[in-house]
Design an enzyme around this catalytic site. Structure first.
Site, PDB file in Angstrom:
ATOM      1  N   ARG A  23       3.511 -29.280  -5.085  1.00  0.00           N
ATOM      2  CA  ARG A  23       2.320 -28.710  -5.170  1.00  0.00           C
ATOM      3  C   ARG A  23       2.472 -27.424  -5.278  1.00  0.00           C
ATOM      4  O   ARG A  23       1.659 -26.468  -5.729  1.00  0.00           O
ATOM      5  CB  ARG A  23       1.272 -28.880  -3.839  1.00  0.00           C
ATOM      6  N   ARG A  59       0.419   6.332  -6.356  1.00  0.00           N
ATOM      7  CA  ARG A  59      -0.269   6.827  -5.545  1.00  0.00           C
ATOM      8  C   ARG A  59       0.589   6.935  -4.487  1.00  0.00           C
ATOM      9  O   ARG A  59       1.591   6.473  -3.834  1.00  0.00           O
ATOM     10  CB  ARG A  59      -0.969   5.489  -4.909  1.00  0.00           C
ATOM     11  N   HIS A  62       1.179   9.538   0.925  1.00  0.00           N
ATOM     12  CA  HIS A  62       0.203   9.655   2.036  1.00  0.00           C
ATOM     13  C   HIS A  62       0.664   9.272   3.595  1.00  0.00           C
ATOM     14  O   HIS A  62       1.483   8.419   3.746  1.00  0.00           O
ATOM     15  CB  HIS A  62      -1.111   8.628   1.819  1.00  0.00           C
ATOM     16  N   LYS A  72       1.950   0.277   8.501  1.00  0.00           N
ATOM     17  CA  LYS A  72       1.430  -0.616   7.733  1.00  0.00           C
ATOM     18  C   LYS A  72       2.552  -1.429   7.008  1.00  0.00           C
ATOM     19  O   LYS A  72       3.760  -1.356   7.084  1.00  0.00           O
ATOM     20  CB  LYS A  72       0.753   0.147   6.647  1.00  0.00           C
ATOM     21  N   HIS A 119       3.877   7.196   2.722  1.00  0.00           N
ATOM     22  CA  HIS A 119       4.286   5.998   1.756  1.00  0.00           C
ATOM     23  C   HIS A 119       3.511   6.357   0.446  1.00  0.00           C
ATOM     24  O   HIS A 119       2.520   7.087   0.410  1.00  0.00           O
ATOM     25  CB  HIS A 119       3.521   4.929   2.621  1.00  0.00           C
ATOM     26  N   TYR A 132      -2.468  -4.000   1.768  1.00  0.00           N
ATOM     27  CA  TYR A 132      -1.856  -3.252   2.871  1.00  0.00           C
ATOM     28  C   TYR A 132      -2.627  -4.085   4.296  1.00  0.00           C
ATOM     29  O   TYR A 132      -3.621  -4.335   4.354  1.00  0.00           O
ATOM     30  CB  TYR A 132      -2.549  -1.827   2.987  1.00  0.00           C
ATOM     31  N   ASP A 168      -2.952  13.804  -5.444  1.00  0.00           N
ATOM     32  CA  ASP A 168      -1.587  13.521  -5.329  1.00  0.00           C
ATOM     33  C   ASP A 168      -0.593  14.503  -6.166  1.00  0.00           C
ATOM     34  O   ASP A 168       0.630  14.560  -5.509  1.00  0.00           O
ATOM     35  CB  ASP A 168      -1.393  12.000  -5.587  1.00  0.00           C
TER      36      ASP A 168
END
Length: 176
Positions: A23, A59, A62, A72, A119, A132, A168
């Protein structure tokens, strides 16, 4: 799941144990008991999705300020990214060091990023979706960041960003 320590205490690579048959395949993405048994007590309280249309989208970097630090688990569910964590804990022996790894839908790998880390990531393919799982509920006003190309960290990115937010791109030098 297989847990592999990195050079930075609190940053762990998590690989899947796929069960395959005619499957397709099945794997657990998170199990609090398995994480705890491996020495990583991580229980998500919130799950978020970052959709990124173009390769070269950056990104980060942060983090959440004390006392609202968060851990996270970051995983790619479509596409491919280069994911980075930077140790911002002043008392850590790896303070200001970074770790980077490729996460993709194909490799199923995740990065567990502990509290006190910045991160960020750059997408390596168009249409990359990043999932996340976060250990606390988001509260506005605690978000902070460090610049992706700050010489204080000397992160070696696999490509320069082509899409990046003004926020950023313009964080001040670390410690400035």
């Amino acid at each position: 799941m297989r847990f592999t320590a990195t050079e930075i205490d609190g940053v762990v690579i998590v690989d899947l144990d796929l069960m395959s048959d005619e499957r397709g395949a099945f794997a657990r993405l998170h199990c609090p008991d398995e994480f705890a048994a491996a020495g990583h007590s991580f229980v998500p309280q919130q799950t978020s999705l970052s959709r990124n249309a173009k390769a070269g989208t950056l990104r980060g970097m942060h983090y959440e300020a004390a006392p609202r630090e968060e851990a996270k688990l970051v995983r790619v569910v479509r596409g491919r990214i280069f994911d980075v964590a930077v140790d911002l804990r002043p008392d850590s022996p790896t303070y200001r060091r970074w770790i980077g790894t490729e996460l993709s839908a194909a490799n199923g790998r995740a990065l567990l990023i502990g509290k006190g880390m910045a991160h960020g990531f750059v997408t390596l393919e168009d249409d990359s979706d990043v999932l996340y799982q976060i250990d606390r509920i988001f509260e506005p006003g605690h978000g902070r960041g460090v610049r992706w190309n700050d010489p204080a960290f000397a992160i070696v990115w696999p490509l320069s960003p082509v899409v990046i937010s003004e926020r950023d791109a313009t964080y001040p030098d670390f410690g400035a």
